[in-house]
Structure formats: structure tokens, C-alpha cells
Design an enzyme around this catalytic site. Structure first.
Site, PDB file in Angstrom:
ATOM      1  N   ASP A  16       0.885  -1.170   0.000  1.00 23.42           N
ATOM      2  CA  ASP A  16       0.000   0.000   0.000  1.00 23.42           C
ATOM      3  C   ASP A  16       0.915   1.210   0.000  1.00 23.42           C
ATOM      4  O   ASP A  16       1.659   1.442   0.968  1.00 23.42           O
ATOM      5  CB  ASP A  16      -0.898  -0.013   1.248  1.00 23.42           C
ATOM      6  CG  ASP A  16      -1.842   1.189   1.288  1.00 23.42           C
ATOM      7  OD1 ASP A  16      -1.534   2.231   0.668  1.00 23.42           O
ATOM      8  OD2 ASP A  16      -2.878   1.079   1.958  1.00 23.42           O
ATOM      9  N   ASN A  45       2.816   2.879 -10.713  1.00 20.79           N
ATOM     10  CA  ASN A  45       1.541   2.856 -11.441  1.00 20.79           C
ATOM     11  C   ASN A  45       0.333   3.128 -10.549  1.00 20.79           C
ATOM     12  O   ASN A  45      -0.655   3.690 -11.017  1.00 20.79           O
ATOM     13  CB  ASN A  45       1.396   1.475 -12.109  1.00 20.79           C
ATOM     14  CG  ASN A  45      -0.023   1.202 -12.551  1.00 20.79           C
ATOM     15  OD1 ASN A  45      -0.473   1.677 -13.599  1.00 20.79           O
ATOM     16  ND2 ASN A  45      -0.774   0.450 -11.735  1.00 20.79           N
ATOM     17  N   TYR A  68      -7.428  15.289  -9.140  1.00 25.25           N
ATOM     18  CA  TYR A  68      -6.663  14.354  -9.972  1.00 25.25           C
ATOM     19  C   TYR A  68      -5.650  15.074 -10.868  1.00 25.25           C
ATOM     20  O   TYR A  68      -4.456  14.738 -10.855  1.00 25.25           O
ATOM     21  CB  TYR A  68      -7.617  13.501 -10.817  1.00 25.25           C
ATOM     22  CG  TYR A  68      -6.926  12.450 -11.652  1.00 25.25           C
ATOM     23  CD1 TYR A  68      -6.447  11.279 -11.076  1.00 25.25           C
ATOM     24  CD2 TYR A  68      -6.748  12.629 -13.025  1.00 25.25           C
ATOM     25  CE1 TYR A  68      -5.816  10.311 -11.853  1.00 25.25           C
ATOM     26  CE2 TYR A  68      -6.121  11.672 -13.806  1.00 25.25           C
ATOM     27  CZ  TYR A  68      -5.654  10.509 -13.207  1.00 25.25           C
ATOM     28  OH  TYR A  68      -5.025   9.555 -13.966  1.00 25.25           O
ATOM     29  N   LYS A 124      -1.454  14.864 -10.729  1.00 25.91           N
ATOM     30  CA  LYS A 124      -0.588  14.350 -11.795  1.00 25.91           C
ATOM     31  C   LYS A 124       0.400  15.430 -12.263  1.00 25.91           C
ATOM     32  O   LYS A 124       1.516  15.122 -12.668  1.00 25.91           O
ATOM     33  CB  LYS A 124      -1.430  13.808 -12.955  1.00 25.91           C
ATOM     34  CG  LYS A 124      -2.233  12.543 -12.599  1.00 25.91           C
ATOM     35  CD  LYS A 124      -1.344  11.339 -12.285  1.00 25.91           C
ATOM     36  CE  LYS A 124      -2.130  10.051 -12.090  1.00 25.91           C
ATOM     37  NZ  LYS A 124      -1.295   8.885 -11.772  1.00 25.91           N
ATOM     38  N   THR A 129     -10.325   0.885 -17.931  1.00 19.60           N
ATOM     39  CA  THR A 129     -10.041   0.283 -16.623  1.00 19.60           C
ATOM     40  C   THR A 129     -11.085   0.769 -15.624  1.00 19.60           C
ATOM     41  O   THR A 129     -11.900   1.641 -15.931  1.00 19.60           O
ATOM     42  CB  THR A 129      -8.642   0.685 -16.096  1.00 19.60           C
ATOM     43  OG1 THR A 129      -8.670   2.085 -15.781  1.00 19.60           O
ATOM     44  CG2 THR A 129      -7.528   0.386 -17.081  1.00 19.60           C
TER      45      THR A 129
HETATM   46  P1  NAP Z   1      -7.242   0.890 -11.922  1.00 17.25           P
HETATM   47  O1  NAP Z   1      -7.638  -0.254 -12.776  1.00 17.25           O
HETATM   48  O2  NAP Z   1      -8.238   1.506 -11.018  1.00 17.25           O
HETATM   49  O3  NAP Z   1      -5.935   0.461 -11.114  1.00 17.25           O
HETATM   50  C1  NAP Z   1      -5.397   1.268 -10.107  1.00 17.25           C
HETATM   51  C2  NAP Z   1      -4.437   0.443  -9.308  1.00 17.25           C
HETATM   52  O4  NAP Z   1      -3.871   1.262  -8.272  1.00 17.25           O
HETATM   53  C3  NAP Z   1      -5.108  -0.742  -8.609  1.00 17.25           C
HETATM   54  O5  NAP Z   1      -4.253  -1.847  -8.620  1.00 17.25           O
HETATM   55  C4  NAP Z   1      -5.289  -0.221  -7.193  1.00 17.25           C
HETATM   56  O6  NAP Z   1      -5.348  -1.237  -6.210  1.00 17.25           O
HETATM   57  C5  NAP Z   1      -3.994   0.546  -7.054  1.00 17.25           C
HETATM   58  N1  NAP Z   1      -3.991   1.399  -5.888  1.00 17.25           N
HETATM   59  C6  NAP Z   1      -4.861   2.369  -5.534  1.00 17.25           C
HETATM   60  N2  NAP Z   1      -4.521   2.889  -4.335  1.00 17.25           N
HETATM   61  C7  NAP Z   1      -3.403   2.233  -3.925  1.00 17.25           C
HETATM   62  C8  NAP Z   1      -2.572   2.304  -2.794  1.00 17.25           C
HETATM   63  N3  NAP Z   1      -2.831   3.155  -1.791  1.00 17.25           N
HETATM   64  N4  NAP Z   1      -1.499   1.489  -2.732  1.00 17.25           N
HETATM   65  C9  NAP Z   1      -1.239   0.615  -3.726  1.00 17.25           C
HETATM   66  N5  NAP Z   1      -1.999   0.472  -4.805  1.00 17.25           N
HETATM   67  C10 NAP Z   1      -3.069   1.291  -4.913  1.00 17.25           C
HETATM   68  O7  NAP Z   1      -6.720   2.116 -12.831  1.00 17.25           O
HETATM   69  P2  NAP Z   1      -5.680   2.194 -14.042  1.00 17.25           P
HETATM   70  O8  NAP Z   1      -6.341   2.912 -15.140  1.00 17.25           O
HETATM   71  O9  NAP Z   1      -5.055   0.885 -14.314  1.00 17.25           O
HETATM   72  O10 NAP Z   1      -4.619   3.209 -13.416  1.00 17.25           O
HETATM   73  C11 NAP Z   1      -3.240   2.951 -13.361  1.00 17.25           C
HETATM   74  C12 NAP Z   1      -2.499   4.282 -13.450  1.00 17.25           C
HETATM   75  O11 NAP Z   1      -2.721   4.873 -14.733  1.00 17.25           O
HETATM   76  C13 NAP Z   1      -2.962   5.319 -12.432  1.00 17.25           C
HETATM   77  O12 NAP Z   1      -1.846   6.023 -11.927  1.00 17.25           O
HETATM   78  C14 NAP Z   1      -3.839   6.247 -13.261  1.00 17.25           C
HETATM   79  O13 NAP Z   1      -3.919   7.543 -12.715  1.00 17.25           O
HETATM   80  C15 NAP Z   1      -3.107   6.216 -14.583  1.00 17.25           C
HETATM   81  N6  NAP Z   1      -3.928   6.653 -15.708  1.00 17.25           N
HETATM   82  C16 NAP Z   1      -4.988   5.930 -16.132  1.00 17.25           C
HETATM   83  C17 NAP Z   1      -5.745   6.394 -17.210  1.00 17.25           C
HETATM   84  C18 NAP Z   1      -6.922   5.622 -17.740  1.00 17.25           C
HETATM   85  O14 NAP Z   1      -7.579   6.116 -18.687  1.00 17.25           O
HETATM   86  N7  NAP Z   1      -7.252   4.444 -17.201  1.00 17.25           N
HETATM   87  C19 NAP Z   1      -5.425   7.607 -17.845  1.00 17.25           C
HETATM   88  C20 NAP Z   1      -4.326   8.322 -17.377  1.00 17.25           C
HETATM   89  C21 NAP Z   1      -3.573   7.846 -16.323  1.00 17.25           C
HETATM   90  P3  NAP Z   1      -6.763  -1.772  -5.575  1.00 17.25           P
HETATM   91  O15 NAP Z   1      -7.305  -2.762  -6.558  1.00 17.25           O
HETATM   92  O16 NAP Z   1      -6.365  -2.358  -4.284  1.00 17.25           O
HETATM   93  O17 NAP Z   1      -7.647  -0.554  -5.431  1.00 17.25           O
END
Ligand code: NAP
Length: 248
Positions: A59, A86, A171, A175, A206
Site C-alpha cells: 500500500d 503505477n 486528480y 498528476k 479500466t
Molecule cells: P485501476 O484499474 O483503477 O488500477 C489502479 C491500481 O492502483 C489498482 O491496482 C489499485 O489497487 C492501485 N492502488 C490504488 N490505491 C493504492 C494504494 N494506496 N497502494 C497501492 N496500490 C493502490 O486504474 P488504471 O487505469 O489501471 O490506473 C493505473 C495508473 O494509470 C494510475 O496512476 C492512473 O492515474 C493512470 N492513468 C490511467 C488512465 C486511464 O484512462 N485508465 C489515464 C491516465 C492515467 P486496488 O485494486 O487495491 O484498489
């Protein structure tokens, strides 16, 4: 245990882009450490990846958890070649961007802003600093931070730009701060050959956006993997998307 395979840690690798990045790095022959808040969910992903992938409870907002994860990696491998920061949250649960609760700065809940910064910014610093002694033992360590197009001050300063109609009081600023943190580490570590870059994955399908994204996690992971594999002549302190550099 000494191993010639590269060791990579991905935070938040139990799902989404983190999981896809872990799969991508493992497919290239790296030993992947799946960081996950839930060890059980991390172990399920490590088993699905197969090979020598392992899970570690992590975490990023819990210093004790971060310290223990670094200790586990040190005892198992003695070093770390790739760190992918990530893990991230939107502050709006799994809402689509247009339904995000952090939209209007004048009405945003301060606790939400703090929570988002804890994960997206302070968590990255905590994990990076805990892993740095291990990264320094690698031959050519790489750090990849997951940022966003929404981090770009240039893009959201443009009243006619695509982000002006999509306000985000927690958010986006988190970032933007992460981009600044990326540059700070890049400058500090440049002389040691450790390359630190930020990648914006685009709009990805996601849970973070209620699965409204248009790219697959595997497509997003390609950009992460590319920065994890940079040669010694690669950039550091860059803000990338799949289409090339983004304006700060
Ligand atoms: P996601 O499917 O919601 O995955 C987020 C991940 O972060 C999950 O594994 C979650 O774990 C973990 N997490 C959250 N809080 C945490 C903590 N305190 N300690 C450790 N792990 C934690 O979202 P995603 O789209 O894959 O996002 C991954 C990254 O890409 C993020 O940084 C996000 O801001 C960035 N991003 C995503 C998009 C998009 O369109 N999806 C666009 C721009 C940037 P749990 O399952 O335990 O909650």
C-alpha cells in the site's frame, strides 16, 4: 538469490494498466514483482502471469508496508532494475471523468484532494525512496511514473483546449505534481544513469474511469514497457504519450 534476469516492481499491479504492464515486462523475460494492496489478489495475478512472477503486499500510502516491500525485494533479489509507479486513484471512485466528484475546485472536498495526493504523489515519493538503494545496485535502473494528459498545465491552461471542459480539482493537479516530482528525480539521478520518465497512457478501459476508456490496458502497457527498456542513450525527465512528447 542472485539472478541475471531483470527484476521489475509494478505498484498497483493487481488490475488495469499495472497488471498489463507486469504481464508485458514478464513476457520480455523480466522477473516481475506484482505490488498489490491485497496480497491475495496480487498472488492470483502473479500465478496468472506464471514463470517466476511473485506478489508483494504494497500500500503506497502506508510507510510500514512500503518499507516491508523493499525488504522483501532486497532479501529475494538484492536489487531492483525497474520500478513502475503505477498505483493511482481518481478521487471519484470508478466514476467516468464527466461524473467525477473532484470537478469543481470551489466545491471539492479537501479530504478528497489529500487522499488523491497521498496515493498519486506522496506514495510515489515513498516507494521511490524506499526502492532507490536497490535501484542503485542495478546496472541501469529505470523508473516509470504513470501520469496523464490531464497533468499538462499547457493543455489545461488553454480555454479552447480539450481539457478546459473537463475540470478536475484533485486528480489533474496531483498528476501535475507527479510530473514535477518526476523531473526532480530525473535531475538528481541523471549522473547515476538512472532514467526517470513519466508516461500518459491515454484514455484506457479500466475501473478508474468506470471502464469508459477506449484503449486496452495492453495497449497502454506498451508505453510503460518502452520506458522501462530504455537504453543508456534514452531520455530522462520526459513526459510521453504513445504519440510522442507532451507539453508540460
Ligand atoms: P485501476 O484499474 O483503477 O488500477 C489502479 C491500481 O492502483 C489498482 O491496482 C489499485 O489497487 C492501485 N492502488 C490504488 N490505491 C493504492 C494504494 N494506496 N497502494 C497501492 N496500490 C493502490 O486504474 P488504471 O487505469 O489501471 O490506473 C493505473 C495508473 O494509470 C494510475 O496512476 C492512473 O492515474 C493512470 N492513468 C490511467 C488512465 C486511464 O484512462 N485508465 C489515464 C491516465 C492515467 P486496488 O485494486 O487495491 O484498489
Amino acid at each position: 538469490m542472485h539472478t541475471e534476469r531483470k527484476i521489475a516492481l509494478v505498484t498497483g499491479a493487481n488490475k488495469g494498466i499495472g497488471r498489463a504492464s507486469a504481464e508485458g515486462l514478464a513476457a520480455l523475460g523480466m522477473t516481475v514483482v506484482v505490488g498489490s494492496r491485497s496480497l491475495e489478489r496480487g498472488e492470483a495475478v502473479a500465478a496468472a502471469i506464471g514463470g517466476d512472477a511473485v506478489a508483494v503486499a504494497l500500500d503506497v500510502t502506508d510507510q510500514d508496508s512500503v518499507t516491508k516491500a523493499a525488504k522483501v525485494i532486497e532479501e529475494r533479489y538484492g536489487r531492483l532494475d525497474v520500478l513502475v509507479n503505477n498505483a493511482g486513484i481518481s478521487g471519484s471512485g470508478n466514476a467516468a471523468p464527466q461524473d467525477a466528484v473532484d470537478r469543481v475546485p470551489s466545491a471539492v472536498d479537501l479530504a478528497t484532494v489529500r487522499e488523491v495526493f497521498e496515493v498519486n504523489v506522496f506514495g510515489v515519493i515513498a516507494v521511490t525512496n524506499a526502492m532507490l538503494p536497490l535501484l542503485r545496485r542495478a546496472e541501469a535502473a529505470r523508473i516509470v511514473n504513470l501520469t496523464s494528459h490531464a497533468a499538462s498545465l499547457t493543455l489545461y491552461a488553454d480555454p479552447d483546449g480539450p481539457l478546459a471542459g473537463l475540470p478536475s480539482a484533485a486528480y489533474s493537479p496531483s498528476k501535475t505534481a507527479l510530473n514535477a516530482v518526476t523531473l526532480q528525480y530525473a535531475n538528481e539521478l541523471r549522473g547515476e544513469g538512472i532514467l526517470v520518465n513519466a508516461v500518459a497512457p491515454g484514455y484506457v478501459d479500466t475501473e478508474i474511469n468506470g471502464n469508459t476508456g477506449v484503449l486496452t490496458p495492453a495497449q497502454a502497457a506498451e508505453g510503460v514497457v518502452a520506458l522501462a527498456l530504455l537504453g543508456s542513450d534514452g531520455p530522462t525527465g520526459a513526459f510521453h504519450s504513445a504519440d510522442g512528447p507532451l507539453p508540460w
